[in-house]
Design a protein around this motif. Sequence first.
Motif: not given
Length: 330
Positions: A24-33, A40-48, A235-244
């Motif tokens: 659902s993270f992947r789907e939500d990110v692709i739909a949001g972008l 992007l939904p704020p609930k995904y801010f909270y990884d470790a 980038n870490r979990e969905l193999r994205g290439d965002f340049d921060l």
Amino acid sequence: MARSPRRQRAARLVLDASRLAAESFREDVIAGLSLPQKALPPKYFYDAIGSRLFEAICRLKEYYPTRSELALTRTHLGAIARFAGKRGPGAVTLIEYGSGQGMKSRLLIAALRPSAYVPVDISAHALRHAALKLQRVFPWLDIRPVHGDFSQPLKIPLLKGHGRRVVYFPGSTIGNLTPEEAQAFLRMTRGQVGARGAMLVGVDLKKDANALHAAYNDAKGVTAAFNLNLLARINRELRGDFDLRRFRHYAFYNATLGRIEMHLVSLVPQNVNVGGYRFAFEAGESIHTENSYKYSIEGFRALAGRAGFSGAKVWLDRKRMFSLHGLAAN
Ligand code: AVJ
């Protein structure tokens, strides 16, 4: 070493849950972008890492909500516990959305002495940590963690003889929802606590825009790091290439809508790839990452009223920065 069938079953369920979460993270990110206004939904801010950054935000001098809510909880603890405990005979099952391990939850548990405590959190890590920590502090307490997203209907364990349900929802997380969503969410919670149930909800108050601005644009840049970590997580979990380095944190108070908006603004025209999709950004185009709605006391009471609660009580800190509403089911 052979594992018992129960342990095996538990391990399988955990794996299923984390695979579902990743999908659902992947789907939500692709739909949001893919939206015209990328979001992007704020609930995904909270990884470790994000959870640690959020804890650092809570210690910032500019970020008043955490300190204000703790102060008002200390000041009014007796009254808060009496409100949560008084609705009819029997013990209380305290359900907390966003599993607190902090001081506020501890104060409330110590004062209310619920017979069961059900922390609910989207982060399995935070949940386990919170539950273990609280069990050490309150060895007598029956703790039943629920791993899940409290914006969806939850399966709360049926605890026989544990009396009425009180949902504790501190931290102004409800501010992430639009007022319409907040109302629907309160109505769902009203269904979950039942006719004798109650809710304690922390709500940030409308105030001087400069104070709001400072709280979401801290001098140390911790909020910026928190916001940008969402791209790092992709980038870490969905193999994205965002340049921060090519995105900037931007937060402002939208007075018309009564909310802080957080965005990540693309500094240049660029393409970004995520999970096999490509997204184009114009220079200055943003990803909307969070809303944080602010309410007047009366405004929030009226909203709760439309969701099947009566706004029975409200407690404030001395500087009147933050509110805790005691809502009783109608
Ligand atoms: C967890 C939603 C209450 O809106 O103040 C803090 C999150 N975002 N700084 C808030 C947050 C940026 C926070 N809530």
